[in-house]
Design a protein around this motif. Structure first.
Motif, PDB file in Angstrom:
ATOM      1  N   MET A  71       5.270  17.416 -15.588  1.00 56.43           N
ATOM      2  CA  MET A  71       5.183  18.846 -15.748  1.00 56.43           C
ATOM      3  C   MET A  71       6.338  19.520 -15.017  1.00 56.43           C
ATOM      4  O   MET A  71       6.676  19.133 -13.915  1.00 56.43           O
ATOM      5  CB  MET A  71       3.881  19.354 -15.139  1.00 56.43           C
ATOM      6  N   ASP A  72       6.888  20.528 -15.655  1.00 56.41           N
ATOM      7  CA  ASP A  72       7.951  21.315 -15.031  1.00 56.41           C
ATOM      8  C   ASP A  72       7.343  22.379 -14.124  1.00 56.41           C
ATOM      9  O   ASP A  72       6.215  22.814 -14.321  1.00 56.41           O
ATOM     10  CB  ASP A  72       8.795  21.996 -16.107  1.00 56.41           C
ATOM     11  N   GLN A 126       1.472  24.825 -12.185  1.00 52.86           N
ATOM     12  CA  GLN A 126       0.375  25.382 -12.957  1.00 52.86           C
ATOM     13  C   GLN A 126       0.074  26.797 -12.479  1.00 52.86           C
ATOM     14  O   GLN A 126       0.154  27.095 -11.293  1.00 52.86           O
ATOM     15  CB  GLN A 126      -0.853  24.493 -12.778  1.00 52.86           C
ATOM     16  N   THR A 150       0.639  25.773 -18.192  1.00 58.80           N
ATOM     17  CA  THR A 150       1.680  24.849 -17.745  1.00 58.80           C
ATOM     18  C   THR A 150       2.930  25.030 -18.587  1.00 58.80           C
ATOM     19  O   THR A 150       2.881  25.577 -19.693  1.00 58.80           O
ATOM     20  CB  THR A 150       1.213  23.379 -17.853  1.00 58.80           C
ATOM     21  N   LYS A 151       4.044  24.555 -18.046  1.00 59.10           N
ATOM     22  CA  LYS A 151       5.305  24.559 -18.788  1.00 59.10           C
ATOM     23  C   LYS A 151       5.413  23.247 -19.556  1.00 59.10           C
ATOM     24  O   LYS A 151       4.972  22.212 -19.084  1.00 59.10           O
ATOM     25  CB  LYS A 151       6.492  24.664 -17.836  1.00 59.10           C
ATOM     26  N   THR A 152       6.009  23.323 -20.726  1.00 55.40           N
ATOM     27  CA  THR A 152       6.270  22.131 -21.528  1.00 55.40           C
ATOM     28  C   THR A 152       7.752  22.104 -21.860  1.00 55.40           C
ATOM     29  O   THR A 152       8.487  23.041 -21.547  1.00 55.40           O
ATOM     30  CB  THR A 152       5.449  22.147 -22.838  1.00 55.40           C
ATOM     31  N   ARG A 193       9.022  22.557 -24.635  1.00 53.08           N
ATOM     32  CA  ARG A 193       9.312  23.577 -25.658  1.00 53.08           C
ATOM     33  C   ARG A 193       8.767  24.952 -25.337  1.00 53.08           C
ATOM     34  O   ARG A 193       8.775  25.839 -26.187  1.00 53.08           O
ATOM     35  CB  ARG A 193       8.762  23.123 -27.004  1.00 53.08           C
ATOM     36  N   TYR A 225       5.374  26.797 -23.263  1.00 55.47           N
ATOM     37  CA  TYR A 225       4.225  26.901 -22.389  1.00 55.47           C
ATOM     38  C   TYR A 225       2.975  26.447 -23.130  1.00 55.47           C
ATOM     39  O   TYR A 225       2.887  26.558 -24.352  1.00 55.47           O
ATOM     40  CB  TYR A 225       4.050  28.345 -21.907  1.00 55.47           C
ATOM     41  N   ALA A 226       1.993  25.966 -22.373  1.00 54.41           N
ATOM     42  CA  ALA A 226       0.726  25.531 -22.959  1.00 54.41           C
ATOM     43  C   ALA A 226      -0.416  26.100 -22.138  1.00 54.41           C
ATOM     44  O   ALA A 226      -0.395  26.068 -20.908  1.00 54.41           O
ATOM     45  CB  ALA A 226       0.647  24.014 -22.985  1.00 54.41           C
ATOM     46  N   ARG A 231      -5.313  21.148 -24.207  1.00 58.08           N
ATOM     47  CA  ARG A 231      -4.362  22.184 -24.649  1.00 58.08           C
ATOM     48  C   ARG A 231      -4.883  22.830 -25.917  1.00 58.08           C
ATOM     49  O   ARG A 231      -5.139  22.160 -26.905  1.00 58.08           O
ATOM     50  CB  ARG A 231      -2.988  21.572 -24.910  1.00 58.08           C
ATOM     51  N   ARG A 276      -0.118  26.603 -27.658  1.00 55.02           N
ATOM     52  CA  ARG A 276       1.269  26.375 -27.233  1.00 55.02           C
ATOM     53  C   ARG A 276       2.099  27.558 -27.694  1.00 55.02           C
ATOM     54  O   ARG A 276       1.896  28.076 -28.779  1.00 55.02           O
ATOM     55  CB  ARG A 276       1.806  25.091 -27.854  1.00 55.02           C
TER      56      ARG A 276
END
Length: 94
Positions: free
Chosen positions: A1-2, A37, A53-55, A57, A59-60, A68, A71
């Motif tokens: 996770m970013d 998060q 969370t960041k993905t 592409r 956010y989710a 999830r 997105r």
């Protein structure tokens, strides 16, 4: 996770503060200097907390069980996701 950047946290706060006081998105929270998060709090048919969370592409947004369910490429789309989450009363099955 970013990790979320300070500017992303500021954008989440700006989005939330633009809402009317009686909007279902009641708040948000995070912990730490570089959070992975953000929790989105919503009330409609009970209090609920959704992890954001960041993905790779964008956010989710997940439900309480971590699944999830939405997105989005931008944080601005987050508001639509919060509004689209079903209330607890509509999730109960007979």
């Amino acid at each position: 996770m970013d990790c979320f950047t300070a500017s992303e946290i500021d954008e989440i706060d700006r989005l939330w503060r633009r809402l009317p006081i009686d909007h279902m998105w009641t708040g948000w929270a995070t912990a730490g200097e570089a959070p992975q998060q953000v929790w989105i709090f919503r009330t409609r048919a009970h209090w609920r907390r959704f992890p954001l969370t960041k993905t790779a592409r964008g956010y989710a947004l997940a439900d309480e069980r971590g699944r999830r369910v939405f997105r989005a490429p931008t944080l601005a789309d987050l508001l639509q996701a919060v509004e689209a989450m079903p209330g607890l009363d509509t999730m109960v099955q007979d």
